[in-house]
Scaffold this motif. Structure first.
Motif, PDB file in Angstrom:
ATOM      1  N   UNK A  32     -30.535  19.167 -33.715  1.00  0.00           N
ATOM      2  CA  UNK A  32     -29.268  18.576 -33.300  1.00  0.00           C
ATOM      3  C   UNK A  32     -28.520  17.979 -34.486  1.00  0.00           C
ATOM      4  N   UNK A  33     -29.248  17.676 -35.551  1.00  0.00           N
ATOM      5  CA  UNK A  33     -28.666  17.000 -36.700  1.00  0.00           C
ATOM      6  C   UNK A  33     -29.508  17.360 -37.922  1.00  0.00           C
ATOM      7  N   UNK A  34     -28.840  17.359 -39.079  1.00  0.00           N
ATOM      8  CA  UNK A  34     -29.542  17.646 -40.325  1.00  0.00           C
ATOM      9  C   UNK A  34     -29.361  16.475 -41.274  1.00  0.00           C
ATOM     10  N   UNK A  35     -30.381  16.216 -42.056  1.00  0.00           N
ATOM     11  CA  UNK A  35     -30.303  15.198 -43.091  1.00  0.00           C
ATOM     12  C   UNK A  35     -30.705  15.830 -44.416  1.00  0.00           C
ATOM     13  N   UNK A  36     -29.812  15.703 -45.381  1.00  0.00           N
ATOM     14  CA  UNK A  36     -30.096  16.187 -46.729  1.00  0.00           C
ATOM     15  C   UNK A  36     -30.438  14.980 -47.579  1.00  0.00           C
ATOM     16  N   UNK A  37     -31.564  15.059 -48.243  1.00  0.00           N
ATOM     17  CA  UNK A  37     -32.060  13.923 -49.013  1.00  0.00           C
ATOM     18  C   UNK A  37     -32.331  14.377 -50.449  1.00  0.00           C
ATOM     19  N   UNK A  38     -31.694  13.681 -51.399  1.00  0.00           N
ATOM     20  CA  UNK A  38     -31.918  13.942 -52.821  1.00  0.00           C
ATOM     21  C   UNK A  38     -32.634  12.737 -53.394  1.00  0.00           C
ATOM     22  N   UNK A  39     -33.894  12.938 -53.795  1.00  0.00           N
ATOM     23  CA  UNK A  39     -34.718  11.834 -54.269  1.00  0.00           C
ATOM     24  C   UNK A  39     -34.985  11.983 -55.760  1.00  0.00           C
ATOM     25  N   UNK A  40     -34.800  10.885 -56.461  1.00  0.00           N
ATOM     26  CA  UNK A  40     -35.136  10.828 -57.884  1.00  0.00           C
ATOM     27  C   UNK A  40     -35.910   9.549 -58.136  1.00  0.00           C
ATOM     28  N   UNK A  41     -36.256   9.325 -59.435  1.00  0.00           N
ATOM     29  CA  UNK A  41     -37.003   8.120 -59.753  1.00  0.00           C
ATOM     30  C   UNK A  41     -36.207   6.858 -59.463  1.00  0.00           C
ATOM     31  N   UNK A  42     -34.918   6.973 -59.509  1.00  0.00           N
ATOM     32  CA  UNK A  42     -34.089   5.779 -59.367  1.00  0.00           C
ATOM     33  C   UNK A  42     -33.627   5.520 -57.934  1.00  0.00           C
ATOM     34  N   UNK A  43     -33.886   6.423 -57.017  1.00  0.00           N
ATOM     35  CA  UNK A  43     -33.443   6.172 -55.648  1.00  0.00           C
ATOM     36  C   UNK A  43     -33.252   7.451 -54.859  1.00  0.00           C
ATOM     37  N   UNK A  44     -32.653   7.296 -53.683  1.00  0.00           N
ATOM     38  CA  UNK A  44     -32.470   8.405 -52.749  1.00  0.00           C
ATOM     39  C   UNK A  44     -31.025   8.426 -52.297  1.00  0.00           C
ATOM     40  N   UNK A  45     -30.447   9.612 -52.291  1.00  0.00           N
ATOM     41  CA  UNK A  45     -29.123   9.816 -51.726  1.00  0.00           C
ATOM     42  C   UNK A  45     -29.270  10.600 -50.432  1.00  0.00           C
ATOM     43  N   UNK A  46     -28.507  10.203 -49.400  1.00  0.00           N
ATOM     44  CA  UNK A  46     -28.620  10.820 -48.082  1.00  0.00           C
ATOM     45  C   UNK A  46     -27.286  11.371 -47.634  1.00  0.00           C
ATOM     46  N   UNK A  47     -27.369  12.422 -46.845  1.00  0.00           N
ATOM     47  CA  UNK A  47     -26.175  12.994 -46.207  1.00  0.00           C
ATOM     48  C   UNK A  47     -26.609  13.497 -44.841  1.00  0.00           C
ATOM     49  N   UNK A  48     -25.943  13.061 -43.780  1.00  0.00           N
ATOM     50  CA  UNK A  48     -26.277  13.491 -42.426  1.00  0.00           C
ATOM     51  C   UNK A  48     -25.055  14.139 -41.792  1.00  0.00           C
ATOM     52  N   UNK A  49     -25.325  15.258 -41.116  1.00  0.00           N
ATOM     53  CA  UNK A  49     -24.218  15.965 -40.476  1.00  0.00           C
ATOM     54  C   UNK A  49     -24.809  16.947 -39.472  1.00  0.00           C
ATOM     55  N   UNK A  50     -23.963  17.333 -38.516  1.00  0.00           N
ATOM     56  CA  UNK A  50     -24.380  18.385 -37.581  1.00  0.00           C
ATOM     57  C   UNK A  50     -24.100  19.765 -38.147  1.00  0.00           C
ATOM     58  N   UNK A  51     -23.301  19.825 -39.224  1.00  0.00           N
ATOM     59  CA  UNK A  51     -23.009  21.112 -39.855  1.00  0.00           C
ATOM     60  C   UNK A  51     -24.189  21.536 -40.723  1.00  0.00           C
ATOM     61  N   UNK A  52     -24.152  22.793 -41.118  1.00  0.00           N
ATOM     62  CA  UNK A  52     -25.246  23.352 -41.916  1.00  0.00           C
ATOM     63  C   UNK A  52     -24.883  23.346 -43.404  1.00  0.00           C
ATOM     64  N   UNK A  53     -24.183  22.314 -43.820  1.00  0.00           N
ATOM     65  CA  UNK A  53     -23.843  22.154 -45.231  1.00  0.00           C
ATOM     66  C   UNK A  53     -23.652  20.677 -45.497  1.00  0.00           C
TER      67      UNK A  53
END
Length: 650
Positions: A399-420
């Motif tokens: 129903x929903x997607x979460x894109x997570x970019x993790x590095x040593x300094x932290x995590x960036x998140x993006x949530x959306x129902x789209x596939x991008x």
């Protein structure tokens, strides 16, 4: 014809008869004589006597002390009733007509017979009858007989001085006739008492139980018992008792409970009582539906279904149907089952317990949605050095997607129902693990999705110093802030682009045109991409335009352009622009003047002397001077300096 004498005799006879009749009608009849008197019943005495002429009725009197009982009868024999048993009475008879009553006959003493014993009868068992009675006045003993009412079999008789007895070895469920009387001390029997009594029936045999699992009821049947009128079926389980009464040889017992063991017995009844109950027959009902059901994904692509064991459950069958219509099942004697499952599916699960009686009722139907599938084949494309766009194909159950970019300094998140999803503000020259997780409202996140390693582009260099190493040589230094990066320095100006490359912290720009303005910036490159450019630093190369530009008349139609060179190694080009044409000249190497012949006079010329580069002369940055060339006849006259020009191009 009769003589007179005979007539007289006849008349006399008639007269005598008439007189006799008249006399008889007016006088009481003669006294009777008792022939015999006896008692056959305890409440009566029967009297016999000879008839008395002229008597119309007779009065019988039975006297007991001061009390007496009288009875009028028509003729002999006559019976006096209403008497007391075993009592001595004085019996007399009187004749009666219209003239009155005769004198009492000579009395007879007669004793009434004993009263009949009043029986109390019951059948204590299917093959016995018990008889009891109260004591009878003046009785010396009793006689009791018994036989089948249908006349079959032999007659049983017992004499006793007791007031009870039991007949045994009788036929069950059979009607018997019981006759009893008492006798006195002389052996004279008294009244008898007759009673019909049935023996209680035998217990039914061949009891069978047929269980209906769908309706939770049982049909109990048996072979009929002789003499039974009704039957009672008892179905018991602990303190619970269910009963069914019927006159037939079967009975339906409803409202049984699942998961229970019942004991079934049948009792036969008739007027005499009940039989012994049959030996209990065990009835085990179907098990109840399993409860405490739990469903979990104990590992990827596997469902574990578990439940509590149920009473009388011998084995279990679990049915699992997916939302695409495919159904599988598991048959087990344990309380759990494993199933293969796919991500993003909803499964409908029902569990039945079984035993010999059949299948349990349907319990609750559970639905379980597995975790959504992980996005696969996703691609990460850098839109810029700090921005990446991640795309993937839609997956089942998400129903929903979460894109997570993790590095040593932290995590960036993006949530959306789209596939991008576009992740920005990434740190330069940093490795990231980018993972796309899928979510569903029913199950949450699929945390088993694999990450993809992505490194961002290098960081932008920071130019620390620019120094001139020569007339056309510039050294640029920067702060190296990336590993394994190649740096490119670019000088951008109207004269063109100049580059230098280095993996260290400096590089040298060669052959820059003199007198040019440039904007110097640096970028870093690596396999991950290219950094943003550094801040631009302005740069001007070295006063390379000549000085002291002058025009001199040369012959009739020629002009010499003269200048002072800033560097003897630089070649120059002179250009004159007027309304009558453009003219140029280039001196030989090392000279500081050149000649233009056949130049029209009578025109104003803008003069520019500029250095010559590999790409040709550049005339836009050197000073411009204006000269008037007058005519002297058809030849060049005076050459007059008019001043500098603000024009930028020729």
């Amino acid at each position: 014809m009769c003589s007179a004498k005979s007539k007289t005799l006849a008349f006399t006879g008639v007269l005598l008869g008439c007189l006799e009749m008249i006399f008889s009608a007016n006088t009481a009849p003669d006294t009777p004589v008792i022939d015999q008197a006896y008692s056959k019943l305890s409440n009566s005495i029967t009297v016999e006597w000879r008839a008395v002429p002229g008597a119309n009725n007779y009065m019988l009197t039975a006297q007991d002390g001061d009390s007496f009982v009288e009875t009028i009868v028509k003729n002999s024999p006559g019976t006096v009733t209403g008497l007391k048993p075993a009592t001595l009475y004085r019996i007399t008879v009187r004749s009666i007509n219209s003239g009155g009553k005769s004198q009492p006959s000579p009395f007879r003493k007669v004793k009434t017979v004993l009263a009949a014993p009043i029986l109390s009868v019951h059948s204590p068992s299917c093959d016995s009858i018990a008889v009891s009675w109260k004591a009878v006045h003046m009785a010396a003993g009793f006689s009791v007989s018994l036989m089948r009412s249908d006349g079959l079999g032999r007659k049983l008789k017992q004499n006793t001085t007791n007031t009870s007895l039991i007949f045994t070895n009788l036929d069950p469920g059979t009607l018997y006739t019981i006759r009893a009387y008492a006798w006195n001390a002389n052996g004279m029997p008294g009244d008898d008492f007759t009673y019909n009594q049935s023996t209680s029936p035998n217990a039914p045999v061949d009891v069978k139980v047929a269980f209906s699992s769908g309706a939770l009821r049982a049909v109990v049947s048996w072979m009929p018992s002789e003499g039974a009128l009704t039957y009672s079926v008892t179905v018991s389980s602990g303190l619970l008792k269910l009963r069914c009464n019927t006159s037939s040889a079967s009975c339906m017992v409803p409202s049984l409970q699942c998961g229970s063991e019942y004991y079934v017995s049948v009792t036969a009844y008739n007027d005499a009582g009940s039989s012994e109950p049959t030996d209990a027959v065990s009835l085990k009902t179907i098990p109840c539906a399993p409860v405490n059901i739990s469903i979990e994904e104990d590992e990827p692509d596997h469902l574990l279904v578990s439940w509590s064991s149920v009473s009388l459950g011998h084995y279990y069958v679990v049915f699992v149907k997916s939302d695409d219509g495919l159904e599988v099942h598991c048959n087990t004697s344990y309380t759990q089952c494993h199933f293969q499952s796919d991500c993003g599916f909803t499964y409908f699960i029902s569990i039945f317990a079984y035993n010999k009686a059949g299948q349990s009722p349907l319990g609750d139907v559970f639905n379980y949605t597995t975790t959504p599938c992980c996005p696969s084949d996703f691609r990460a494309v850098f839109m810029s050095s700090d921005t990446v766009r991640v795309t993937w194909a839609p997956v089942r159950g998400a129903d929903l997607y979460e894109t997570r970019a993790a590095s040593r300094s932290g995590v960036l998140l993006c949530r959306d129902t789209a596939t991008a999803c576009t992740l920005s503000a990434l740190q330069c020259s940093t490795p990231y693990n980018i993972t796309v997780f899928s979510f569903s409202e029913a199950r949450g996140s699929n945390t088993s999705c694999a990450p993809q390693y992505v490194a961002t582009a290098p960081c932008s260099p920071e130019i620390k110093n620019i120094s001139k190493e020569g007339l056309s040589v510039i050294s640029v230094q920067w702060q190296p802030n990336n590993e394994e990066a190649t740096y490119v320095v670019t000088a951008r100006g109207e004269a063109g682009l100049w580059h230098c490359t280095s993996t260290r912290n400096s590089c040298t720009l060669m052959d820059l045109p003199c007198g040019s303005a440039f904007s110097v910036s640096a970028i870093a490159r690596s396999p991950a991409g290219q950094s943003l450019p550094s801040y631009s630093i302005p740069l001007e190369t070295g006063a390379c335009c000549p000085s002291g530009v002058k025009l001199y008349r040369l012959g009739n139609n020629g002009i010499r352009v003269f200048w002072q060179a800033s560097d003897e190694t630089i070649n120059y080009n002179a250009n004159l622009h007027g309304s009558k044409g453009n003219f140029s000249c280039t001196p030989s190497s090392g000279l500081s003047h050149c000649d233009i012949t056949k130049i029209p006079c009578g025109d104003v010329y803008t003069v520019v002397v500029a250095p010559v580069t590999d790409k040709g002369p550049k005339l836009t940055f050197c000073p411009k001077k204006i000269y008037s060339v007058t005519c002297s006849g058809s030849s060049v006259g005076m050459v007059i300096y008019r001043g500098r020009s603000n024009a930028k191009h020729m």
